[in-house]
Motif scaffolding. Structure first.
Motif, PDB file in Angstrom:
ATOM      1  N   GLY A  65       0.948  -1.264   0.133  1.00  0.00           N
ATOM      2  CA  GLY A  65       0.089   0.169  -0.063  1.00  0.00           C
ATOM      3  C   GLY A  65       0.788   1.142  -0.030  1.00  0.00           C
ATOM      4  O   GLY A  65       0.665   2.221  -0.933  1.00  0.00           O
ATOM      5  N   THR A  66       1.672   1.195   0.915  1.00  0.00           N
ATOM      6  CA  THR A  66       2.573   2.387   0.941  1.00  0.00           C
ATOM      7  C   THR A  66       3.526   2.615  -0.312  1.00  0.00           C
ATOM      8  O   THR A  66       3.870   3.861  -0.931  1.00  0.00           O
ATOM      9  CB  THR A  66       3.576   2.419   2.160  1.00  0.00           C
ATOM     10  OG1 THR A  66       2.934   2.427   3.427  1.00  0.00           O
ATOM     11  CG2 THR A  66       4.625   3.571   2.332  1.00  0.00           C
ATOM     12  N   LYS A  68       3.039   1.791  -3.463  1.00  0.00           N
ATOM     13  CA  LYS A  68       1.955   2.133  -4.297  1.00  0.00           C
ATOM     14  C   LYS A  68       1.692   3.853  -4.038  1.00  0.00           C
ATOM     15  O   LYS A  68       2.096   4.497  -5.203  1.00  0.00           O
ATOM     16  CB  LYS A  68       0.719   1.497  -4.456  1.00  0.00           C
ATOM     17  CG  LYS A  68       0.708   0.280  -5.223  1.00  0.00           C
ATOM     18  CD  LYS A  68      -0.548  -0.419  -5.037  1.00  0.00           C
ATOM     19  CE  LYS A  68      -1.033  -1.142  -3.791  1.00  0.00           C
ATOM     20  NZ  LYS A  68      -2.201  -2.188  -4.020  1.00  0.00           N
ATOM     21  N   ARG A  69       1.485   4.237  -2.986  1.00  0.00           N
ATOM     22  CA  ARG A  69       1.324   5.889  -2.787  1.00  0.00           C
ATOM     23  C   ARG A  69       2.603   6.308  -2.914  1.00  0.00           C
ATOM     24  O   ARG A  69       2.653   7.691  -3.659  1.00  0.00           O
ATOM     25  CB  ARG A  69       0.618   5.708  -1.306  1.00  0.00           C
ATOM     26  CG  ARG A  69      -0.667   5.481  -0.959  1.00  0.00           C
ATOM     27  CD  ARG A  69      -1.212   5.970   0.144  1.00  0.00           C
ATOM     28  NE  ARG A  69      -0.547   5.204   1.431  1.00  0.00           N
ATOM     29  CZ  ARG A  69      -0.979   4.033   1.928  1.00  0.00           C
ATOM     30  NH1 ARG A  69      -2.020   3.230   1.156  1.00  0.00           N
ATOM     31  NH2 ARG A  69      -0.294   3.439   2.882  1.00  0.00           N
ATOM     32  N   ASN A  70       3.692   5.862  -2.573  1.00  0.00           N
ATOM     33  CA  ASN A  70       5.068   6.616  -2.538  1.00  0.00           C
ATOM     34  C   ASN A  70       5.461   6.498  -4.237  1.00  0.00           C
ATOM     35  O   ASN A  70       6.165   7.599  -4.743  1.00  0.00           O
ATOM     36  CB  ASN A  70       6.090   6.004  -1.891  1.00  0.00           C
ATOM     37  CG  ASN A  70       6.061   6.239  -0.189  1.00  0.00           C
ATOM     38  OD1 ASN A  70       4.953   7.127  -0.213  1.00  0.00           O
ATOM     39  ND2 ASN A  70       6.847   5.808   0.575  1.00  0.00           N
ATOM     40  N   LYS A  72       3.283   6.802  -6.623  1.00  0.00           N
ATOM     41  CA  LYS A  72       2.352   7.786  -7.298  1.00  0.00           C
ATOM     42  C   LYS A  72       3.075   9.256  -6.911  1.00  0.00           C
ATOM     43  O   LYS A  72       3.023   9.879  -7.935  1.00  0.00           O
ATOM     44  CB  LYS A  72       1.146   7.796  -6.603  1.00  0.00           C
ATOM     45  CG  LYS A  72       0.224   8.837  -7.188  1.00  0.00           C
ATOM     46  CD  LYS A  72      -1.371   8.694  -6.318  1.00  0.00           C
ATOM     47  CE  LYS A  72      -2.208   9.812  -6.797  1.00  0.00           C
ATOM     48  NZ  LYS A  72      -3.527   9.770  -6.163  1.00  0.00           N
ATOM     49  N   ASN A  73       3.408   9.606  -5.891  1.00  0.00           N
ATOM     50  CA  ASN A  73       3.799  11.032  -5.503  1.00  0.00           C
ATOM     51  C   ASN A  73       5.455  10.923  -5.674  1.00  0.00           C
ATOM     52  O   ASN A  73       6.029  11.775  -5.205  1.00  0.00           O
ATOM     53  CB  ASN A  73       3.522  11.269  -3.899  1.00  0.00           C
ATOM     54  CG  ASN A  73       4.242  10.329  -3.015  1.00  0.00           C
ATOM     55  OD1 ASN A  73       5.291   9.911  -3.365  1.00  0.00           O
ATOM     56  ND2 ASN A  73       3.529  10.023  -1.684  1.00  0.00           N
ATOM     57  N   ASP A  89      -4.531   5.375  -6.113  1.00  0.00           N
ATOM     58  CA  ASP A  89      -3.232   5.242  -6.456  1.00  0.00           C
ATOM     59  C   ASP A  89      -2.807   5.416  -7.792  1.00  0.00           C
ATOM     60  O   ASP A  89      -1.541   5.205  -7.923  1.00  0.00           O
ATOM     61  CB  ASP A  89      -2.686   4.063  -5.617  1.00  0.00           C
ATOM     62  CG  ASP A  89      -2.829   4.128  -3.982  1.00  0.00           C
ATOM     63  OD1 ASP A  89      -2.913   5.187  -3.498  1.00  0.00           O
ATOM     64  OD2 ASP A  89      -3.278   2.717  -3.520  1.00  0.00           O
TER      65      ASP A  89
END
Length: 450
Positions: A65-66, A68-70, A72-73, A89
């Motif tokens: 999860g983290t 995928k978020r990291n 993306k950003n 995401d």
């Protein structure tokens, strides 16, 4: 995917192309992270890649999860995930998945009262345990599974060959299968030595195999159920097996789940929904997957972040059960504490151990889409050798042309064509082969190419 072996040679010949592109203009620092599922594989792979190609690729285990978020950003230049990227995401830049290795997910437990015996669990019993309705270890459903599949115990708690393990599967009432697995250093140290399956009662050697290049070796033999058996490598004992009668304790079942957002959880929940109970949801959070949630189960359900911490908690807690990539369970330190992986009943009615060969058998029945994502088939009713629970893990990379993305491309191509086929089994994983690997290479080439 059933024809992937036919294309294996074609995939492997691309290795020369990967190596010829080794000299990217200069050494690059490339930061990635995400899924903890592949860390036992990625850690030595990245070390070898950096040594061979003079880059500084790093990977931080944060959970899918983290990751995928990291990604993306753009905190991570590349990421790892064991589950698909959801709408929340989705990056704003162009990117691709890269399937690069797979692995069995073990239903891992520690129950000292079993005296080294391997649990056999049906999908319905797993549903009861993780769905909260089976509260104690002496539940009739667990007892029924044990009765259906005669219980063999390994009385040797610590292998004399560090990094070597042996798993027992019943093939029939009078035949069995042994799977011997070795870590890379163990394989190297024992190359050329004999693996022997010995009937200790009759002093007869049932099977002999010489250690070569394969880290996972399968042997099948007829047996006498009342005899005792040992598995030896170079004369040193790895395991000793005998059939025992199990008395299940009236002890609470402690369910240990992933507290963080996890692709391992997502794949476990996919299995529960697809193979057992459609009331299960599919997402990265275990708390939301379980029908009705878990708050009503109180302290019997314990959350731990990442595969490593989850497996440690199970290994340290008698009566605990959870799920983790099998490499975390066969780790010598945890295994010495009594953690084991259950044999799971597949759609053909056979109880199968969490091995690379067993998961590869299951994986062959799946399908792969244009993005590289693999859809599993849990209804393989004639596939007696399939171990039905596991995951394919994916890299996420940007397609934008820059030097760092080209290093990511180089890394995943090298993993798929060189490092994975040579080392995945030794590290407790399942290498992607044939058409599946070819798709991974095709997608890896898109990194840094546009």
């Amino acid at each position: 995917m059933k024809n992937r072996m036919k294309r294996l040679v074609a995939v492997l010949v691309t290795a020369a192309g990967v190596l010829s592109s080794a000299s990217v203009a200069k050494a690059e620092d490339v930061t990635g992270g995400g899924a903890s599922f592949p860390v036992q594989f990625l850690t030595p792979a990245i070390a070898e890649f950096n040594k061979t190609f003079s880059h500084n690729l790093t990977y931080t285990s944060t959970g899918s999860g983290t990751g995928k978020r990291n990604f993306k950003n753009e905190t991570f230049k590349f990421a790892g995930t064991d589950s698909a990227v959801g709408s929340a995401d989705l990056p704003s830049f162009d990117w691709t998945y890269i399937p690069y290795v797979a692995g069995a997910i073990a239903v891992a437990y520690r129950l000292d009262e079993l005296q080294g015996a391997t649990l056999s669990l049906s999908p319905q019993t797993i549903n009861g345990i993780f769905g909260g309705t089976i509260e104690t270890w002496d539940h009739p459903s667990i007892a029924a599974d044990i009765k259906a599949n005669p219980t063999w115990a390994n009385s040797k708690k610590k292998s004399d060959v560090r990094g070597a393990t042996a798993l027992w599967e019943n093939v029939s009432a009078t035949s069995a299968k042994i799977t011997v697995s070795m870590l890379p250093s163990t394989l190297k140290a024992n190359k050329g030595k004999k693996i022997e399956w010995i009937d200790d009662t009759t002093k007869k050697v049932l099977k002999t195999v010489t250690v070569g290049s394969k880290a996972e070796i399968n042997m099948t033999s007829t047996i006498k159920p009342k005899d005792e058996f040992s598995i030896k490598i170079g004369g040193k004992t790895v395991a000793t097996f005998k059939q025992i009668t199990v008395t299940l304790p009236n002890k609470p079942v402690i369910v240990v789940y992933r507290a963080d957002t996890s692709g391992t959880t997502n794949n476990f929940c996919q299995y529960m929904r697809g193979a057992v109970n459609t009331d299960w949801a599919i997402n990265d959070a275990f708390q939301s997957c379980v029908p009705g949630g878990i708050t009503r189960f109180g302290s019997r359900f314990v959350g731990q972040p990442q595969n490593n911490n989850q497996a440690n908690y199970i290994a340290d807690t008698n009566g605990a059960i959870g799920y983790a990539e099998v490499a975390y369970v066969t780790d010598p330190t945890r295994a010495a504490k009594g953690i084991r992986g259950a044999n799971i009943r597949n759609a053909a009615g056979k109880y199968v151990a969490p091995t690379a060969s067993g998961y590869n058998s299951h994986l062959a029945g799946g399908t792969q889409d244009a993005r590289g994502l693999i859809t599993f088939n849990w209804n393989q009713s004639t596939n007696t050798t399939a171990y039905p629970l596991g995951a394919v893990t994916y890299g996420l990379c940007q397609t934008k042309s820059d030097a760092k993305n080209k290093v990511v491309s180089q890394f995943f191509q090298w993993v798929l064509t060189d490092y994975g086929p040579k080392n995945a089994e030794a590290l407790g994983y399942t290498p992607l082969l044939g058409a599946t690997a070819a798709k991974g290479v095709e997608l890896a080439k898109k990194c840094g190419a546009s």
